[in-house]
Design an enzyme around this catalytic site. Structure first.
Site, PDB file in Angstrom:
ATOM      1  N   THR A 182       0.833  -1.201   0.000  1.00  0.00           N
ATOM      2  CA  THR A 182       0.000   0.000   0.000  1.00  0.00           C
ATOM      3  C   THR A 182       0.869   1.252   0.000  1.00  0.00           C
ATOM      4  OG1 THR A 182      -1.839   1.150   1.074  1.00  0.00           O
ATOM      5  CG2 THR A 182      -0.205   0.183   2.543  1.00  0.00           C
ATOM      6  N   HIS A 183       0.342   2.306  -0.594  1.00  0.00           N
ATOM      7  CA  HIS A 183       0.953   3.628  -0.518  1.00  0.00           C
ATOM      8  C   HIS A 183       0.097   4.534   0.362  1.00  0.00           C
ATOM      9  CE1 HIS A 183       3.071   1.970  -3.963  1.00  0.00           C
ATOM     10  NE2 HIS A 183       3.893   2.998  -3.969  1.00  0.00           N
TER      11      HIS A 183
ATOM     12  N   ARG B  65     -11.274  -4.180   8.159  1.00  0.00           N
ATOM     13  CA  ARG B  65      -9.867  -4.593   7.986  1.00  0.00           C
ATOM     14  C   ARG B  65      -9.447  -5.522   9.126  1.00  0.00           C
ATOM     15  NH1 ARG B  65      -8.603  -0.010   6.966  1.00  0.00           N
ATOM     16  NH2 ARG B  65      -8.920  -0.280   4.738  1.00  0.00           N
TER      17      ARG B  65
ATOM     18  N   GLY C 103      -2.704   5.712   6.012  1.00  0.00           N
ATOM     19  CA  GLY C 103      -3.748   5.318   6.969  1.00  0.00           C
ATOM     20  C   GLY C 103      -3.872   3.809   7.051  1.00  0.00           C
TER      21      GLY C 103
ATOM     22  N   ASP D  32     -13.880   7.650   7.396  1.00  0.00           N
ATOM     23  CA  ASP D  32     -14.089   7.400   8.831  1.00  0.00           C
ATOM     24  C   ASP D  32     -15.015   8.419   9.510  1.00  0.00           C
ATOM     25  OD1 ASP D  32     -12.629   5.095   8.833  1.00  0.00           O
ATOM     26  OD2 ASP D  32     -10.863   5.930   9.812  1.00  0.00           O
TER      27      ASP D  32
ATOM     28  N   LYS E 220     -11.649   1.046  16.574  1.00  0.00           N
ATOM     29  CA  LYS E 220     -11.703   0.679  15.151  1.00  0.00           C
ATOM     30  C   LYS E 220     -10.874  -0.572  14.860  1.00  0.00           C
ATOM     31  CE  LYS E 220     -11.026   2.191  10.425  1.00  0.00           C
ATOM     32  NZ  LYS E 220     -10.361   3.074   9.465  1.00  0.00           N
TER      33      LYS E 220
ATOM     34  N   ASP F 290      -7.930  -4.249  -0.672  1.00  0.00           N
ATOM     35  CA  ASP F 290      -8.760  -3.338  -1.452  1.00  0.00           C
ATOM     36  C   ASP F 290     -10.039  -3.182  -0.657  1.00  0.00           C
ATOM     37  OD1 ASP F 290      -8.708  -1.799  -3.999  1.00  0.00           O
ATOM     38  OD2 ASP F 290     -10.660  -2.744  -4.204  1.00  0.00           O
ATOM     39  N   SER F 291     -10.436  -1.957  -0.463  1.00  0.00           N
ATOM     40  CA  SER F 291     -11.510  -1.725   0.490  1.00  0.00           C
ATOM     41  C   SER F 291     -12.326  -0.529   0.047  1.00  0.00           C
ATOM     42  CB  SER F 291     -10.916  -1.494   1.875  1.00  0.00           C
ATOM     43  OG  SER F 291      -9.826  -0.590   1.812  1.00  0.00           O
TER      44      SER F 291
ATOM     45  N   GLY G  10      -9.865   8.591   5.167  1.00  0.00           N
ATOM     46  CA  GLY G  10     -10.951   8.354   4.213  1.00  0.00           C
ATOM     47  C   GLY G  10     -12.319   8.703   4.779  1.00  0.00           C
TER      48      GLY G  10
END
Ligand code: IMP
Length: 190
Positions: free
Chosen positions: A8-9, A177, A12, A151, A171, A69-70, A149
């Protein structure tokens, strides 16, 4: 120590992965840190895109790689933006929050859910995929500064505050996740 690349880049997501995987005894690096390119997310499903990202990182690094991927699905948007969540916001989250809240209010339907597809890929091309979902509702206004994002506009079932207000202590226990990672952990231990 076993090594794992987090494909991931997104800082978060990386923070959540590091916290969720910390007790597993892995040496963790990220595709961002390794300077690996971000592949095109050409699939139209969460598992399809997770697989593309994990395989690209595993093959480029020669190490096992984990990708997620979410996205957020909103009932009033017919399940969208879903797999297109990052593109729907296009970097302007306040505008995306306003559009989502307006849709939920217009339809008088506040239901929403997050999905996370997690793919573990090995350099030999083998993959395993795990899926976590978290159900809840859209907040009538964004609240909280934590997380990333969407949240601030997502209130998980059983709570009265957004993911952003609840913060990592909650969370990281209940999120989409966290649920996908719980499935993966059982396999990594073996
Ligand atoms: P991806 O990096 O292509 O998987 O895009 C996922 C997008 O979905 C992120 O950029 C966020 O907009 C959103 N998203 C995914 N997971 C979360 C989360 O845990 N909280 C808030 N937004 C999220």
């Amino acid at each position: 120590m076993k090594q794992l690349v987090i494909a991931t880049h997104n800082p978060g997501k990386l923070r959540e992965f590091l916290s969720l995987l910390a007790p597993q005894g892995f040496g963790v690096t990220s595709s961002g840190e390794l300077g690996l390119p971000e592949p095109d997310e050409a699939a139209d499903t969460f598992p399809g895109n997770a697989r593309i990202k994990a395989l690209a990182a595993a093959q480029a690094s020669g190490l096992p790689a984990l990708a997620d991927d979410s996205g957020l699905s909103v009932a009033a948007l017919g399940g969208g933006p879903g797999v297109f969540s990052a593109r729907y916001a296009a970097g302007d989250y306040p505008s995306a929050f306003a559009r989502i809240i307006e849709a939920a209010r217009g339809a008088d339907d506040w239901r929403a859910w997050f999905t996370c597809a997690l793919c573990l890929a090995r350099p030999d091309g083998s993959t395993a995929t795990y899926i976590g979902q978290a159900y809840g509702r859209i907040a009538p206004a964004p609240h909280g500064a934590g997380g990333f994002g969407y949240d601030p506009v997502f209130i998980p079932d059983g709570y009265e505050q957004s993911y952003a207000e609840l913060g990592p202590a909650v969370k990281d226990k209940i999120s989409h996740r966290a649920q996908a990672i719980a499935q993966l952990k059982a396999v990594l231990k073996g």
